[in-house]
Design an enzyme around this catalytic site. Structure first.
Site, short mmCIF file in Angstrom:
data_model
loop_
_atom_site.label_atom_id
_atom_site.label_comp_id
_atom_site.label_asym_id
_atom_site.label_seq_id
_atom_site.Cartn_x
_atom_site.Cartn_y
_atom_site.Cartn_z
N SER A 182 25.46 50.01 67.78
CA SER A 182 26.06 49.03 66.75
C SER A 182 24.84 48.75 66.04
CB SER A 182 26.88 47.72 67.11
OG SER A 182 26.98 47.00 65.94
N TYR A 202 28.42 40.47 72.84
CA TYR A 202 28.57 41.96 72.04
C TYR A 202 27.36 42.43 71.67
CZ TYR A 202 29.97 45.57 68.80
OH TYR A 202 30.06 46.66 68.11
#
Length: 263
Positions: free
Chosen positions: A147, A160
């Site tokens: 990501s 995250y």
């Protein structure tokens, strides 16, 4: 001065005639798009995930002989059993992931471990299950879906972002370990992508700030210099290219698919 003897390095094997690809988190969103692109490239597929109905739906849409394997990638024994029952794996796409947001003070131990478990430890479990076989075969492609949160970070997603930074570090180290064998290891780093995970992020912003859904979506889209969300097919196309022979010298990279948000 001593010169390198190219003949001392065993040759890399040619691409297998039949390529078997395993895609984790393949039931929806980016995973389903990757499955479609690799299927169109002629690969045999195993779709792996926790929800059988979603996997079956993706498999039915593709047609043909597509395997489905129900498995939680965070469960090490389950991963070992699942991969032991599969044919040799030539391509692994670690796409399974989960995103939750919270301020640091509200990030519980459970949330922290959940983000690491699915996003990072799951990637480790699945990769460990296939890497030695690829190394012996002297051909393989491992693509980890990270990501932009693993490249730059965002507020309220420390757990995250930490997991996705870990995925990129794991990718770079393993790429060097496997480079002599002709196995490539890369990460693809999408920006905000139009999936169910994005819908959840928008809903969280609406609940936390009282903004409208339209305003929340516009705020996230504005992070992309192209002022839009990435599509699952754009991410899948990058993954499919990394699995080609033309990408044989691309390894250890974190390819940002983000409209220029990360350079």
């Amino acid at each position: 001065m001593r010169t390198a003897d190219a003949s001392a390095t065993p040759p890399v094997s040619p691409r297998p005639e039949t390529v078997h690809a395993v895609i984790t988190g393949a039931g929806r969103g980016i995973g389903a798009a990757i499955a479609r692109h690799l299927h169109e490239a002629g690969m045999q597929l195993t779709l792996l995930g926790r929800t059988e109905s979603a996997l079956r739906q993706t498999a039915d849409a593709l047609g043909g002989a597509v395997r489905v394997a129900v498995c939680d990638v965070a469960d090490s024994p389950a991963v070992e059993r699942t991969f032991a029952a599969l044919p040799p794996v030539h391509v692994l796409v670690n796409n399974a992931g989960q995103a939750e947001s919270a301020t640091l003070s509200r990030t519980t131990d459970e949330l922290w471990q959940r983000m690491l478990g699915v996003n990072l430890t799951g990637t480790f479990h699945c990769t460990r299950a296939v890497a030695e076989g690829m190394r012996r075969a002297r051909w393989g492609r491992i693509v980890n879906i990270a990501s932009t949160a693993g490249q730059r970070g965002y507020p309220y997603v420390a757990a995250y972002a930490a997991a996705k930074h870990g995925v990129i570090g794991f990718t770079r180290s393993l790429a060097l370990e496997l480079a002599p064998s002709g196995v490539t290891v890369n990460a693809v780093c999408p920006g905000f992508t139009d999936t169910a995970l994005l819908d959840a992020s928008v809903a969280n912003i609406v609940a936390r700030t009282g903004r409208s859904e339209e305003a929340a979506r516009a705020e996230l889209a504005a992070l992309n210099p192209q002022r839009r969300f990435i599509t699952p097919d754009e991410v899948a196309a990058a993954v499919a290219w990394l699995c080609t022979d033309g990408a044989a010298s691309i390894t250890g990279q974190a390819l940002s698919v983000s409209g220029g948000e990360v350079m």
